[in-house]
Design an enzyme around this catalytic site. Structure first.
Site, mmCIF file in Angstrom:
data_model
loop_
_atom_site.group_PDB
_atom_site.id
_atom_site.type_symbol
_atom_site.label_atom_id
_atom_site.label_comp_id
_atom_site.label_asym_id
_atom_site.label_seq_id
_atom_site.Cartn_x
_atom_site.Cartn_y
_atom_site.Cartn_z
ATOM 1 N N ASP A 1 0.829 -1.198 0.000
ATOM 2 C CA ASP A 1 0.000 0.000 0.000
ATOM 3 C C ASP A 1 0.867 1.252 0.000
ATOM 4 O OD1 ASP A 1 -2.153 -1.670 0.148
ATOM 5 O OD2 ASP A 1 -2.647 -1.231 2.246
ATOM 6 N N GLY B 1 -3.330 -5.461 1.232
ATOM 7 C CA GLY B 1 -4.009 -6.546 0.523
ATOM 8 C C GLY B 1 -5.004 -7.195 1.461
ATOM 9 N N LYS B 2 -6.228 -7.387 1.003
ATOM 10 C CA LYS B 2 -7.263 -7.904 1.892
ATOM 11 C C LYS B 2 -6.898 -9.260 2.494
ATOM 12 C CE LYS B 2 -11.297 -5.417 0.225
ATOM 13 N NZ LYS B 2 -11.469 -4.764 1.530
ATOM 14 N N GLU C 1 -10.101 -10.459 -4.069
ATOM 15 C CA GLU C 1 -9.056 -9.733 -4.794
ATOM 16 C C GLU C 1 -8.160 -10.673 -5.597
ATOM 17 O OE1 GLU C 1 -8.338 -5.528 -2.471
ATOM 18 O OE2 GLU C 1 -7.079 -7.213 -1.891
ATOM 19 N N LYS D 1 -21.735 1.504 13.414
ATOM 20 C CA LYS D 1 -23.118 1.195 13.805
ATOM 21 C C LYS D 1 -23.276 -0.251 14.255
ATOM 22 C CE LYS D 1 -24.773 2.662 9.875
ATOM 23 N NZ LYS D 1 -25.734 3.013 8.786
ATOM 24 N N GLY D 2 -22.304 -1.105 13.901
ATOM 25 C CA GLY D 2 -22.362 -2.495 14.323
ATOM 26 C C GLY D 2 -22.527 -3.447 13.159
ATOM 27 N N ALA E 1 -8.334 -0.644 6.775
ATOM 28 C CA ALA E 1 -8.382 -2.103 6.926
ATOM 29 C C ALA E 1 -9.368 -2.563 7.989
ATOM 30 C CB ALA E 1 -6.992 -2.634 7.245
ATOM 31 N N ALA E 2 -10.308 -1.711 8.361
ATOM 32 C CA ALA E 2 -11.221 -2.079 9.445
ATOM 33 C C ALA E 2 -11.987 -3.361 9.144
ATOM 34 C CB ALA E 2 -12.196 -0.933 9.712
ATOM 35 N N GLY E 3 -12.498 -3.482 7.911
ATOM 36 C CA GLY E 3 -13.228 -4.696 7.547
ATOM 37 C C GLY E 3 -12.350 -5.925 7.560
ATOM 38 N N ASP E 4 -11.112 -5.777 7.141
ATOM 39 C CA ASP E 4 -10.182 -6.911 7.139
ATOM 40 C C ASP E 4 -9.848 -7.344 8.561
ATOM 41 O OD1 ASP E 4 -10.112 -6.830 4.370
ATOM 42 O OD2 ASP E 4 -8.399 -5.459 4.339
ATOM 43 N N SER F 1 -2.145 -1.426 11.596
ATOM 44 C CA SER F 1 -3.255 -1.066 12.486
ATOM 45 C C SER F 1 -3.856 -2.265 13.209
ATOM 46 C CB SER F 1 -4.358 -0.364 11.687
ATOM 47 O OG SER F 1 -5.066 -1.285 10.866
#
Length: 306
Positions: free
Chosen positions: A16, A42-43, A143, A227-228, A252-255, A294
């Site tokens: 990145d 990278g996810k 990906e 929101k959850g 990268a919060a979702g990862d 992170s």
């Protein structure tokens, strides 16, 4: 001897290149940024690192180029204790690269040159039977070529291993793949696309989740940021609140959520408990800059004061 919380992650590896900007630029607009840095991303890699740091024994299947970025990526994974024996190195191809703008309010925009990620082929999975042995969870994203992910889902099913699919980036999926998914973790945009909608409003989440269950998915977790999440399976139909923090970078919060969710489930946590653990990890991650840097460690999540 393999540990009891082994996870197999199949997915992308990127480098990145991140630019801090006051706001996300509009099309055709040039703005001046304040800081530039290069971090591992990278996810697939983000999720592998997140799972490893939150307590799982992780084997990572990916493809990198025979360049400096690829060599550095493998070295970094080893530092996090990740098994790199099944990483493919593609000669003459660059390792995946992502160009990321991060605004001062923590939002981001991302462009990706997939490079070696496109060379992680379905046929490569045939020689990786050993990677599936002992795995409690298989985790994948989108990906890398879809045919590869479909083959991974088949192998997980044939080995009796729960398969978590994070359907990102958003794309349409064949029902044959969804039928093999134990846990699907779309965000609102991805959930809408998978059910033929333009958007997913909060009041639509139940219907969207029911439709995905009708396609064969066993459990649906729609992630909604701070929101959850909305959880739907044979026993649950509910919103689970998230945690509000001061975000500096949501890259990268979702990862982190997906990797930590897999780690918690592999450790034997029930689904609601695992979701709460993953939301804590994701909340910590958005208070830090960069993708893999992170991702929090197990003790940080356990001792978080949310």
């Amino acid at each position: 001897m393999k540990s009891s919380n082994q996870i197999l992650v199949v997915g992308s590896s990127n480098t990145d290149m991140v630019l801090q900007v006051p706001r996300i630029p509009a099309p055709g607009e040039t703005i001046l940024g304040s800081h530039f840095f290069i971090v591992a991303g990278g996810k697939g890699a983000n999720q592998a690192v997140a799972a490893a740091r939150t307590g799982a024994e992780v084997t990572f299947v990916t493809c990198v180029g025979d360049d400096a970025f690829g060599r550095q990526a493998i070295e970094n994974y080893r530092k996090d204790g990740i098994d790199t024996d099944f990483i493919k190195v593609q000669p003459g191809t660059h390792t995946g690269v992502a160009l990321i703008n991060v605004s001062d309010d923590g939002e981001n925009s991302i462009s990706v040159a997939s490079g070696a990620n496109n060379h992680l082929l379905a046929s490569d999975m045939e020689g990786m039977a050993e990677a599936f042995k002992g795995a409690k969870i298989v985790l994948a994203q989108l990906e890398t070529p879809l045919e590869t992910i479909e083959r991974v889902a088949q192998l997980a099913e044939s080995n009796g291993i729960p398969f978590i699919l994070n359907p990102a980036p958003a794309t349409e999926l064949r029902d044959g793949l969804l039928e093999k998914v134990s846990i699907l973790t779309p965000n609102e945009t991805e959930a809408a696309l998978l059910t033929g909608r333009k958007e997913a409003k909060e009041g639509d989440l139940g219907a969207i989740a029911d439709e995905l269950l009708g396609k064969g998915v066993k459990t649906v977790i729609i992630t909604l940021g701070s929101k959850g999440v909305y959880l739907r399976d044979s026993q649950h139909r509910e919103m689970i609140p998230g945690y509000t923090v001061q975000a500096v970078d949501t890259t990268a919060a979702g990862d982190v959520f997906n990797g930590s969710l897999a780690a918690a489930l592999a450790a034997g946590q029930a689904i609601r408990e695992a979701i709460d653990f993953a939301q804590r990890a994701a909340a910590i991650s958005v208070t830090r800059r960069g993708a893999q840097p992170s991702a929090p460690f197990l003790h940080e999540v356990v001792n978080s004061l949310f």
